[in-house]
Scaffold this motif. Structure first.
Motif, mmCIF file in Angstrom:
data_model
loop_
_atom_site.group_PDB
_atom_site.id
_atom_site.type_symbol
_atom_site.label_atom_id
_atom_site.label_comp_id
_atom_site.label_asym_id
_atom_site.label_seq_id
_atom_site.Cartn_x
_atom_site.Cartn_y
_atom_site.Cartn_z
ATOM 1 N N ARG A 5 0.825 -1.199 0.000
ATOM 2 C CA ARG A 5 0.000 0.000 0.000
ATOM 3 C C ARG A 5 0.864 1.256 0.000
ATOM 4 O O ARG A 5 1.898 1.308 0.640
ATOM 5 C CB ARG A 5 -0.940 0.018 1.207
ATOM 6 N N ASP A 6 0.422 2.275 -0.704
ATOM 7 C CA ASP A 6 1.102 3.560 -0.783
ATOM 8 C C ASP A 6 0.014 4.607 -0.904
ATOM 9 O O ASP A 6 -0.990 4.394 -1.574
ATOM 10 C CB ASP A 6 2.010 3.569 -2.028
ATOM 11 N N ASN A 7 0.159 5.745 -0.233
ATOM 12 C CA ASN A 7 -0.913 6.739 -0.215
ATOM 13 C C ASN A 7 -0.701 7.910 -1.169
ATOM 14 O O ASN A 7 -1.472 8.862 -1.173
ATOM 15 C CB ASN A 7 -1.093 7.283 1.214
ATOM 16 N N ALA A 8 0.369 7.902 -1.965
ATOM 17 C CA ALA A 8 0.626 9.017 -2.873
ATOM 18 C C ALA A 8 -0.475 9.140 -3.906
ATOM 19 O O ALA A 8 -1.058 8.149 -4.325
ATOM 20 C CB ALA A 8 1.968 8.820 -3.568
ATOM 21 N N ALA A 9 -0.781 10.387 -4.343
ATOM 22 C CA ALA A 9 -1.856 10.597 -5.308
ATOM 23 C C ALA A 9 -1.634 11.898 -6.062
ATOM 24 O O ALA A 9 -1.159 12.866 -5.494
ATOM 25 C CB ALA A 9 -3.201 10.630 -4.591
ATOM 26 N N SER A 10 -2.004 11.935 -7.344
ATOM 27 C CA SER A 10 -1.802 13.149 -8.132
ATOM 28 C C SER A 10 -2.798 13.328 -9.265
ATOM 29 O O SER A 10 -2.633 14.229 -10.068
ATOM 30 C CB SER A 10 -0.382 13.158 -8.730
ATOM 31 N N THR A 11 -3.797 12.489 -9.424
ATOM 32 C CA THR A 11 -4.707 12.587 -10.556
ATOM 33 C C THR A 11 -6.161 12.552 -10.082
ATOM 34 O O THR A 11 -6.431 12.258 -8.916
ATOM 35 C CB THR A 11 -4.500 11.408 -11.533
ATOM 36 N N SER A 231 9.646 4.218 -7.131
ATOM 37 C CA SER A 231 10.278 3.442 -6.058
ATOM 38 C C SER A 231 10.941 2.162 -6.570
ATOM 39 O O SER A 231 11.643 1.487 -5.812
ATOM 40 C CB SER A 231 9.234 3.074 -4.999
ATOM 41 N N CYS A 232 10.714 1.837 -7.833
ATOM 42 C CA CYS A 232 11.259 0.600 -8.401
ATOM 43 C C CYS A 232 12.661 0.823 -8.956
ATOM 44 O O CYS A 232 13.012 1.915 -9.399
ATOM 45 C CB CYS A 232 10.346 0.075 -9.517
ATOM 46 N N ALA A 233 13.440 -0.233 -8.942
ATOM 47 C CA ALA A 233 14.782 -0.165 -9.520
ATOM 48 C C ALA A 233 14.689 -0.003 -11.034
ATOM 49 O O ALA A 233 13.707 -0.412 -11.665
ATOM 50 C CB ALA A 233 15.556 -1.435 -9.182
#
Length: 307
Positions: A5-11, A231-233
């Motif tokens: 889970r990740d809470n970032a949002a922009s759209t 966050s991915c390589a």
């Protein structure tokens, strides 16, 4: 199946709702009107891949996993992630907000003189010339044109959709959808097109569908797509299926997402991106023609490092 889970949002998708009302995130899509055959063709070259896709209702993710690919399915909407998890565990298909809107539209078909029997006759056809003749003579009436143009007019859509989504639509959206449907009748046999059956009847084809046996698990992630990819390589993914995530998104987010795709993709990674907008070039239009779900104006297929 793993879940993060990740809470970032922009759209605009961050709200988890199609409308502008405040409230909890909703299940928006119970089934996807996206032809996973496009992804199957693009990502199948004899080697199994690690594919990033937008989770949505899970249809594309499960099709890719059934083909043997390793799939990471990401969605910013927790309701969609929970639903896909349920489907992966054998749960039944549910109706989302978008599905209910389509169902309401189908309930108006009787006003057009469209009946279940005639629609089933049309959808049972396998010769595209017969399909076009049937459509023109029995279904493509003035009442149909006026109804679909009216239902898809911005002044009515604003009652059920957030403003950014409406601004992403092309002018004369109703006539564009009618043209895309006719394009589909000319190119794909109805009898083997599950998307045509779902759109016009809200059910599956009379032909029994093959059960998809997942050869690989699906990793589910509740996150903003760009944040997750950041966050991915580098070189994590061999392909990307982005649905129509950029419809309604501001230019800043578009640039951010595509930059993240470049970084997270391998040198030869391919990207599939759909949009309700009109194509920017003939290549996009050609890929939209191949998508049997018929609703898309542009289906962009391009190397991720070229975006």
């Amino acid at each position: 199946m793993r879940e993060k889970r990740d809470n970032a949002a922009s759209t605009p998708w961050d709200a988890g709702r199609l409308d502008a009302r405040a409230g909890e995130a909703q299940l928006l899509f119970g089934q996807m009107h996206e032809d996973s055959g496009i992804e199957a063709q693009i990502f199948e070259n004899g080697t199994k891949k690690h594919i990033f896709c937008i989770a949505s209702a899970g249809c594309v993710a499960m099709a890719l996993a059934a083909a043997g690919h390793s799939v990471t399915a990401v969605d910013i909407n927790p309701a969609q992630v929970s639903y896909v998890r349920t489907r992966l565990e054998g749960g039944e298909i549910q109706e989302g907000a978008a599905d209910r809107l389509l169902a309401r539209g189908r309930r108006l078909f009787w006003l057009l003189g469209w009946h279940d029997l005639s629609l089933r006759q049309f959808l049972a056809l396998e010769d595209v010339q017969e399909q076009c003749a049937f459509w023109k003579s029995q279904l493509d009436t003035m009442r149909w044109r006026l109804m679909i143009d009216g239902l898809l007019h911005p002044w009515l859509l604003q009652a059920v959709y957030r403003a950014p989504f409406i601004r992403a639509l092309p002018a004369d959206f109703g006539s564009k959808i009618r043209s895309r449907m006719e394009r589909c009748w000319k190119a794909h046999p109805n009898c083997s097109n599950p998307y045509a059956w779902r759109l016009l009847l809200g059910c599956e084809s009379d032909r029994p569908a093959k059960t998809a046996n997942l050869k690989n698990s699906v990793e589910l992630v509740c996150a903003d797509a760009a944040s997750f990819l950041d966050s991915c390589a580098a070189g994590t993914f061999d392909g990307f299926s982005l649905s129509n995530i950029l419809d309604g998104a501001p230019d800043g987010y578009r640039n951010r997402l595509l930059k993240s795709v470049k970084k997270a993709g391998t040198v030869d990674a391919m990207l599939v991106l759909r949009s309700f907008s009109e194509p920017r070039n003939k290549d996009e239009l050609n890929w939209a023609i191949r998508d049997r779900s018929m609703l898309w104006g542009a289906v962009t297929v391009i190397k991720a490092h070229s975006v």
